[in-house]
Design an enzyme around this catalytic site. Structure first.
Site, PDB file in Angstrom:
ATOM      1  N   LYS A 115       0.860  -1.184   0.000  1.00 51.22           N
ATOM      2  CA  LYS A 115       0.000   0.000   0.000  1.00 51.22           C
ATOM      3  C   LYS A 115       0.893   1.230   0.000  1.00 51.22           C
ATOM      4  O   LYS A 115       1.395   1.671   1.022  1.00 51.22           O
ATOM      5  CB  LYS A 115      -0.923   0.009   1.213  1.00 51.22           C
ATOM      6  N   ASP A 117       2.267   4.901  -0.083  1.00 48.11           N
ATOM      7  CA  ASP A 117       1.758   6.087   0.584  1.00 48.11           C
ATOM      8  C   ASP A 117       1.974   7.318  -0.281  1.00 48.11           C
ATOM      9  O   ASP A 117       2.941   8.047  -0.142  1.00 48.11           O
ATOM     10  CB  ASP A 117       2.445   6.245   1.947  1.00 48.11           C
ATOM     11  N   TYR A 223       3.158   3.924  -9.728  1.00 50.41           N
ATOM     12  CA  TYR A 223       2.891   2.499  -9.966  1.00 50.41           C
ATOM     13  C   TYR A 223       1.397   2.348 -10.187  1.00 50.41           C
ATOM     14  O   TYR A 223       0.605   2.970  -9.473  1.00 50.41           O
ATOM     15  CB  TYR A 223       3.254   1.663  -8.731  1.00 50.41           C
ATOM     16  N   LYS A 314      -3.045  -2.477   7.677  1.00 44.86           N
ATOM     17  CA  LYS A 314      -2.162  -1.358   7.994  1.00 44.86           C
ATOM     18  C   LYS A 314      -0.971  -1.785   8.847  1.00 44.86           C
ATOM     19  O   LYS A 314      -1.100  -2.647   9.711  1.00 44.86           O
ATOM     20  CB  LYS A 314      -2.964  -0.280   8.741  1.00 44.86           C
ATOM     21  N   CYS A 408      28.645  26.729  24.744  1.00 46.51           N
ATOM     22  CA  CYS A 408      28.617  25.273  24.632  1.00 46.51           C
ATOM     23  C   CYS A 408      28.257  24.631  25.967  1.00 46.51           C
ATOM     24  O   CYS A 408      28.888  24.928  26.978  1.00 46.51           O
ATOM     25  CB  CYS A 408      29.985  24.776  24.149  1.00 46.51           C
ATOM     26  N   CYS A 411      31.693  22.679  27.128  1.00 41.04           N
ATOM     27  CA  CYS A 411      32.955  23.335  27.485  1.00 41.04           C
ATOM     28  C   CYS A 411      32.813  24.827  27.732  1.00 41.04           C
ATOM     29  O   CYS A 411      33.787  25.496  28.054  1.00 41.04           O
ATOM     30  CB  CYS A 411      34.000  23.085  26.404  1.00 41.04           C
TER      31      CYS A 411
HETATM   32  N1  LIG Z   1      -3.700  13.031   9.144  1.00 41.69           N
HETATM   33  C1  LIG Z   1      -4.872  13.459   8.726  1.00 41.69           C
HETATM   34  O1  LIG Z   1      -5.315  14.516   9.120  1.00 41.69           O
HETATM   35  C2  LIG Z   1      -5.624  12.644   7.741  1.00 41.69           C
HETATM   36  C3  LIG Z   1      -6.780  13.154   7.165  1.00 41.69           C
HETATM   37  C4  LIG Z   1      -7.426  12.376   6.238  1.00 41.69           C
HETATM   38  C5  LIG Z   1      -6.964  11.111   5.910  1.00 41.69           C
HETATM   39  N2  LIG Z   1      -5.829  10.653   6.499  1.00 41.69           N
HETATM   40  C6  LIG Z   1      -5.280   9.316   6.196  1.00 41.69           C
HETATM   41  O2  LIG Z   1      -5.779   8.825   5.025  1.00 41.69           O
HETATM   42  C7  LIG Z   1      -6.490   7.617   5.251  1.00 41.69           C
HETATM   43  C8  LIG Z   1      -7.730   7.607   4.455  1.00 41.69           C
HETATM   44  O3  LIG Z   1      -7.374   7.965   3.166  1.00 41.69           O
HETATM   45  P1  LIG Z   1      -7.893   7.235   1.922  1.00 41.69           P
HETATM   46  O4  LIG Z   1      -9.348   7.343   1.823  1.00 41.69           O
HETATM   47  O5  LIG Z   1      -7.079   7.734   0.818  1.00 41.69           O
HETATM   48  O6  LIG Z   1      -7.689   5.725   2.191  1.00 41.69           O
HETATM   49  P2  LIG Z   1      -6.460   4.864   2.391  1.00 41.69           P
HETATM   50  O7  LIG Z   1      -5.226   5.592   2.159  1.00 41.69           O
HETATM   51  O8  LIG Z   1      -6.621   4.207   3.697  1.00 41.69           O
HETATM   52  O9  LIG Z   1      -6.675   3.786   1.232  1.00 41.69           O
HETATM   53  C9  LIG Z   1      -7.071   4.056  -0.114  1.00 41.69           C
HETATM   54  C10 LIG Z   1      -5.971   4.564  -0.930  1.00 41.69           C
HETATM   55  O10 LIG Z   1      -4.849   3.717  -0.869  1.00 41.69           O
HETATM   56  C11 LIG Z   1      -4.032   4.010  -1.960  1.00 41.69           C
HETATM   57  N3  LIG Z   1      -3.362   2.792  -2.411  1.00 41.69           N
HETATM   58  C12 LIG Z   1      -2.027   2.569  -2.279  1.00 41.69           C
HETATM   59  N4  LIG Z   1      -1.677   1.398  -2.772  1.00 41.69           N
HETATM   60  C13 LIG Z   1      -2.798   0.824  -3.275  1.00 41.69           C
HETATM   61  C14 LIG Z   1      -3.035  -0.398  -3.928  1.00 41.69           C
HETATM   62  N5  LIG Z   1      -2.064  -1.287  -4.151  1.00 41.69           N
HETATM   63  N6  LIG Z   1      -4.301  -0.657  -4.305  1.00 41.69           N
HETATM   64  C15 LIG Z   1      -5.289   0.224  -4.062  1.00 41.69           C
HETATM   65  N7  LIG Z   1      -5.111   1.418  -3.432  1.00 41.69           N
HETATM   66  C16 LIG Z   1      -3.870   1.713  -3.040  1.00 41.69           C
HETATM   67  C17 LIG Z   1      -4.885   4.668  -2.978  1.00 41.69           C
HETATM   68  O11 LIG Z   1      -4.477   6.016  -3.077  1.00 41.69           O
HETATM   69  C18 LIG Z   1      -6.252   4.628  -2.413  1.00 41.69           C
HETATM   70  O12 LIG Z   1      -6.996   5.740  -2.729  1.00 41.69           O
HETATM   71  C19 LIG Z   1      -6.770   7.574   6.723  1.00 41.69           C
HETATM   72  O13 LIG Z   1      -6.786   6.258   7.187  1.00 41.69           O
HETATM   73  C20 LIG Z   1      -5.643   8.367   7.281  1.00 41.69           C
HETATM   74  O14 LIG Z   1      -4.565   7.455   7.511  1.00 41.69           O
HETATM   75  C21 LIG Z   1      -5.173  11.386   7.393  1.00 41.69           C
HETATM   76 ZN   LIG Z   2      32.244  22.797  23.441  1.00 43.71          ZN
END
Ligand SMILES: NC(=O)c1ccc[n+]([C@@H]2O[C@H](COP(=O)([O-])OP(=O)(O)OC[C@H]3O[C@@H](n4cnc5c(N)ncnc54)[C@H](O)[C@@H]3O)[C@@H](O)[C@H]2O)c1
Ligand SMILES: [Zn+2]
Length: 680
Positions: A115, A117, A223, A314, A408, A411
């Site tokens: 998956k 990122d 990819y 995850k 520092c 020293c």
């Molecule tokens: N930090 C924050 O404020 C915040 C806010 C919103 C969302 N998020 C994060 O995003 C997640 C939700 O986002 P989401 O809806 O994009 O879902 P997700 O990231 O949990 O899963 C879906 C996404 O995974 C990706 N992906 C990567 N490899 C893949 C593969 N091999 N096959 C299919 N999909 C693949 C694609 O982009 C797809 O849209 C949350 O769980 C959270 O972790 C964080």
């Molecule tokens: Zn020093």
């Protein structure tokens, strides 16, 4: 929570705002783990209170609202999200749900994928040409980012081979490989540019640029992991086979994708990828399992925001929230001062983290972090954990500013921070306990005082056992102390004493170089010596005077100036040069006679030294030539005037002959030097 309705509303509002920051602004304010935790809480509450369900709840939605700056693109088939499992039990439950729905008993085939990122995109190829690229947006409408995607080298503008449908929609992830991300942030840190918290933000921020020239400069990759609407139907009966077909048409497919059987196959895949997570050249936040057979996928269908036939397993999150308890300033072996965040211990990606780097004063200012803040710590790959963000909305009233020390902590020498340089440094180089090993090792090195037999291991022992605290104390070592060290016999001890004795008689350039002043290399040390002639004159020089020395710019001048203003450094230098009768080390060197510029007979000529010289060392030959005004270069070019070829000269000599550059041997060099009054 006594009032579920109030909690549900608060969570929805909070998650909507996090979604906006994440999907629209590409600048999340909390880690994914925190978002996921709140999302799960909301899901559980909504399940327990179906009467409070709302079709607009973030639990029902995909992504964020597309930004109007980009043209709208309607997806022919919606781009969905994925459900998650976080544990073995949840994976078992996922498989069971599928089997129950399909009424099956024999294990299913799954296509297992990393998956990535990054962010999801849809690419449309018509007649084999890329005609449209779009983000996922809210799942039904995305942002048209065709020009930007065209700049990504991994995305083919034309398909290869044959047999592709007239219209093919491919889906995949645009991501930023780890190496490109680290490099980009490092550069931004040095140049004061925008720093991204993680590769996913960097990829999203880079792709959703209004100016595609900016995107073109970002190290993005791609990819694909599926298809959308395809004219004439999907090119295969199984998901895995479709990916192979896409690969055949020149589309990049992740090499880690495997077809596995049942829950146990998925688990094995998960464990293998998790074990190799840090070695992969890109960041992943888990793995994805997809029912392989398309006919079964169709039977299973979708829920609100995700297909039933797939799930993401995850990995432990690489970013977590914790509290900054205080900041400690550590001194590195070359004097660099690093602020280290002392944190309330928190598990991050499987390891409990209680320290994280804050890099430097600029970084503290950029983050705007204060002691007492809730901060985001990130631990990824083999990089040391870092503080990458602050959750301002959770700042307590008693939060305290962080003040960078001006002396520092080890020293007490002044800390020097040169304008334009991010790093602050301790200027007590010769005395500072934190820098001892490095200072002494450098002092003894070949191009410095060249103390034979005083290697790194020995320096470590001497410093660790507190036998030597400064380079000056080296000269007070005695036979008994040395012979008592590890792996040192009487014989090597007396050899080392003899080497120390010999090293007492040196040259001013070597001595200046040996002091280990920042950015003062051999050439600069030599120039300083020729310019000032005496150590006293170098020590007293003001920044302006130093600037008159060839090769000495503003920064080097300041390093030299600060170095000699530290009382402790002055003491060590005095101890080194004081006569032995007075308890000093008695270091000395032949006086340098002033050479007027016009009297430099070899000025304007470039020499290259190669092969082994038998009567003087390469460094001495270089210094002698430089003293006569010559330039000594490392490689032969058309600009070279002379190549001095010693014993066993190799490729440089060949090159000289090819270019018709004049060659002399060692005797020729000695004669030339003697002719110009050079003496050893
Ligand atoms: N930090 C924050 O404020 C915040 C806010 C919103 C969302 N998020 C994060 O995003 C997640 C939700 O986002 P989401 O809806 O994009 O879902 P997700 O990231 O949990 O899963 C879906 C996404 O995974 C990706 N992906 C990567 N490899 C893949 C593969 N091999 N096959 C299919 N999909 C693949 C694609 O982009 C797809 O849209 C949350 O769980 C959270 O972790 C964080
Ligand atoms: Zn020093």
């Amino acid at each position: 929570m006594s009032n579920p309705q109030a909690r549900i509303l608060a969570l929805r509002e909070q998650l909507d705002s996090y979604n906006y920051q994440y999907y629209v602004a590409d600048a999340p304010t909390v880690p994914d783990a925190e978002y996921d935790r709140l999302m799960r809480e909301l899901l559980a509450l909504e399940q327990a209170h179906p009467e409070l369900m709302d079709p607009d709840s973030p639990t029902r939605k995909v992504g964020g609202t597309p930004v109007s700056a980009f043209p709208e693109v309607r997806h022919a088939l919606p781009m969905l999200s994925l459900d998650n499992v976080f544990s073995d039990d949840e994976l078992t439950a996922f498989e069971k749900r599928l089997m129950d729905r399909l009424g099956r008993t024999e294990p299913l085939d799954f296509c297992c994928e990393p998956k990535l990122d990054g962010l999801a995109v849809s690419l449309v190829y018509e007649q084999g040409r890329l005609v449209q690229a779009a983000t996922r947006g809210d799942g039904s409408t995305g942002e048209g980012i065709t020009e930007n995607v065209r700049t990504i080298k991994a995305v083919p503008l034309r398909l290869k081979g044959q047999g592709w449908p007239a219209r093919l929609e491919v889906r995949g992830e645009v991501y930023m490989p780890r190496a490109g991300f680290d490099e980009m942030n490092e550069r931004a840190r040095a140049e004061g540019g925008k720093i991204f918290a993680n590769p996913r933000n960097a990829a999203a921020g880079s792709l959703r640029q209004l100016d595609s020239r900016i995107t073109a400069r970002r190290p993005l990759a791609f990819y694909c992991y599926g298809v959308g609407l395809v004219e004439g139907g999907p090119p295969g009966d199984c998901h895995f086979d479709i990916l192979q077909q896409l690969k055949g048409w020149g589309l990049p497919v992740c090499p880690e994708i495997r077809r596995m059987q049942g829950r146990s196959g998925c688990q094995a895949y998960h464990d293998d990828i998790l074990a190799r997570r840090e070695q992969l050249p890109y960041e992943i936040d888990g793995v994805v399992y997809k029912v392989d057979e398309l006919a079964l996928q169709q039977q299973l269908g979708f829920v609100a925001r995700a297909p039933r036939w797939a799930t993401a397993h995850k990995f432990p999150a690489q970013e977590q929230l914790t509290r900054l308890l205080h900041v400690e300033f550590q001194v590195g072996r070359t004097g660099a001062i690093t602020p280290v965040a002392k944190l309330e211990p928190v598990p991050v990606a499987g390891v409990v983290v209680s320290n994280a780097t804050l890099h430097n004063a600029d970084e503290i200012a950029r983050l705007g972090v204060m002691v007492g803040d809730t901060v985001i710590v990130r631990r990824a790959g083999d990089v040391i954990p870092q503080v990458v963000g602050v959750v301002l909305e959770r700042r307590p009233a008693e939060a305290q500013r962080i003040t960078f020390p001006d002396h520092c902590p080890v020293c007490d020498a002044e800390i020097e921070r040169i304008e334009g340089e991010a790093v602050a440094r301790c200027t007590g180089g010769l005395f500072c306990a934190a820098q001892r090993k490095e200072a002494i090792r450098h002092f003894a090195s070949r191009k410095a005082l060249d103390i034979e037999g005083l290697g790194t291991k020995l320096v470590e022992q001497l410093v660790e056992q507190e036998k030597v605290k400064t380079p000056a104390e080296l000269f007070h070592l005695d036979q008994a102390t040395l012979a008592g060290l590890d792996r040192m016999g009487e014989k090597s001890a007396s050899n080392l004493l003899a080497a120390l004795d010999k090293a007492r008689h040196t040259t001013l350039p070597r001595f200046l170089y040996a002091l280990g002043i920042r950015e003062v290399g051999e050439a600069t040390a030599n120039n300083l010596a020729q310019h000032f002639l005496t150590l006293e004159a170098v020590m007293q020089a003001e920044v302006d005077t130093l600037l008159a020395v060839p090769d000495v710019g503003e920064i080097v001048a300041k390093h030299i100036y600060y170095f000699f203003r530290q009382p402790h450094n002055q003491q060590v230098v005095q101890a080194l040069v004081a006569p032995r009768e007075q308890g000093g080390c008695g270091l000395d060197w032949p006086a340098i006679e002033a050479v007027a510029k016009e009297a430099q007979p070899l000025a304007g000529q470039t020499f290259v030294l190669t092969g082994t010289l038998s009567q003087l060392s390469r460094n001495d030959a270089k210094a002698a030539l430089q003293a006569l005004g010559a330039k000594v270069a490392g490689s032969v070019s058309a600009k070279t005037d002379w190549v001095v070829a010693g014993e066993a000269a190799g490729s440089k000599l060949v090159k000289a002959q090819e270019l018709g550059v004049a060659v002399m041997d060692e005797d020729g060099l000695l004669a030339l030097l003697a002719e110009h009054g050079w003496r050893r």
